[in-house]
Design an enzyme around this catalytic site. Structure first.
Site, short mmCIF file in Angstrom:
data_model
loop_
_atom_site.label_atom_id
_atom_site.label_comp_id
_atom_site.label_asym_id
_atom_site.label_seq_id
_atom_site.Cartn_x
_atom_site.Cartn_y
_atom_site.Cartn_z
N LYS A 105 -39.29 -50.85 36.12
CA LYS A 105 -37.88 -51.23 36.11
C LYS A 105 -37.04 -50.07 36.64
CE LYS A 105 -38.61 -54.53 32.39
NZ LYS A 105 -38.14 -55.08 31.10
N ALA A 139 -41.81 -51.87 24.39
CA ALA A 139 -43.22 -51.58 24.11
C ALA A 139 -43.48 -51.39 22.62
CB ALA A 139 -43.64 -50.32 24.88
N LYS A 190 -29.69 -53.15 34.25
CA LYS A 190 -29.47 -53.09 32.80
C LYS A 190 -29.74 -51.70 32.26
CE LYS A 190 -34.05 -53.22 31.67
NZ LYS A 190 -34.81 -52.32 30.78
N ARG A 254 -34.71 -46.07 25.70
CA ARG A 254 -34.62 -44.67 26.15
C ARG A 254 -33.36 -44.44 26.98
NH1 ARG A 254 -40.21 -44.97 29.44
NH2 ARG A 254 -40.69 -46.16 27.58
N ASN A 255 -32.92 -45.46 27.72
CA ASN A 255 -31.70 -45.31 28.51
C ASN A 255 -30.47 -45.20 27.61
OD1 ASN A 255 -32.47 -45.65 31.53
ND2 ASN A 255 -33.66 -47.20 30.46
#
Length: 327
Positions: A105, A139, A190, A254-255
């Site tokens: 991604k 995940a 996103k 994480r973003n």
């Protein structure tokens, strides 16, 4: 079909967990001999999703991408985007009859483009031999077998049916789509919006603002997707809006976590260095911003995040300006 996964990060590990539900053997190309040896010794990834234990009879481990590609009909690419070109540059075996599935991604920095175009232009792998995995599917939740939904975008119905069959399980529900580029670009966008949501959180903005922020973000996504590739799509579907929501809100994101650190006062460099995983949105922001300017698009959230990440602009001041542009 023989199926293989390239990558040994958290999402690659999650994908292997999905596949062993339906495949007797999953081929797995990991980063190096240390990771390979650790999995063979302990039955789990030594760094990511360490609680996921594998039956070694279900795995065929290697560090050689040519060995994996030669043995498989379907190759799932699950490395961070910044490492994909280094990985595929080592591929010298025959691969023209293989199906390549992107679970990446992010933007490929080497060519400043999405994976679908990179595979087509650099390796002559046409869209008929490609697929894209999208949708809200962290995940960490896959590791806990919490019900998750995937969207697999392909051109060919026959390939779609096969891929749905090998990914679908009690805890993974799979839907199909033909919007390869739309699904790939939405997964990239996103991540940028999630960095913005994280910055807002770090700055002290609350749930009310975040709801407005996300509603504006999905409109920006639709504007960008229509400018890049017009197709019959509904951005309210889970592959688009659902993935945006989970990435903007989830503590597993994480973003969002990168943005949160920046909002709390970390420099961009120190925030990135403090994370042990790649935040794809950082690299994507540069490419998406430049593309939006070339297309003459008005995307205030993208502009704001880009300015903070790449132009050193003050996050608090930029978000105060952004609040006047949202509705």
């Amino acid at each position: 079909m023989a199926v293989g996964v390239v990558g040994s990060g958290s999402f690659a590990t999650a994908i292997v967990k999905m596949l062993v539900e339906n495949c007797k053997v999953v081929h797995w190309c990991v980063r190096n001999e240390f990771v390979k040896g650790a999995i063979e010794l302990r039955g789990h990834n030594p760094t990511y999703l360490t609680a996921v234990n594998f039956n070694l009879k279900n795995l065929k481990l290697t560090t050689d991408i040519n060995e994996l590609v030669s043995a498989c009909d379907v190759v799932v690419l699950a490395t961070p985007s910044i490492y994909l070109s280094d990985t595929l540059d080592k591929m010298s075996c025959e691969y023209t009859d293989k199906i390549f599935v992107s679970a990446i991604k992010g933007i490929i920095p080497k060519v400043n483009d999405v994976v679908a175009h990179y595979l087509r232009d650099e390796f002559k792998i046409g869209f008929r031999n490609q697929a894209v995995i999208a949708g809200p599917c962290h995940a960490e939740e896959v590791a806990m077998e919490r019900l998750s939904y995937l969207t697999i975008a392909t051109v060919e119905d026959e390939i779609s049916e096969k891929l749905v069959g090998i990914f679908n399980s009690d805890f993974i529900k799979v839907h199909s789509s033909k919007d390869i580029l739309g699904n790939e670009y939405s997964a990239i966008l996103k991540n940028i919006f999630a960095i913005g949501a994280g910055i807002a959180s770090g700055l002290g903005y609350g749930d009310n603002f975040t709801a407005v922020f996300v509603s504006n973000a999905i409109r920006e996504m639709e504007t960008f997707l229509e400018a890049i590739y017009e197709a019959p799509r509904d951005v309210n579907e889970s592959a688009y809006l659902g993935d945006l929501l989970v990435t903007a809100y989830s503590l597993f994101s994480r973003n969002r976590n990168l943005g949160n650190l920046i909002g709390k006062g970390y420099t961009v460099k120190s925030a990135i260095q403090s994370m042990n995983m790649v935040a794809e949105g950082y690299y994507a922001a540069d490419s998406i911003y430049k593309t939006s300017k070339e297309k003459g698009l008005k995307l205030p959230i993208v502009d704001t995040v880009y300015g903070i990440l790449y132009e050193g602009k003050n996050a608090e001041k930029q978000f105060k300006k952004l609040t006047t542009k949202l509705n």
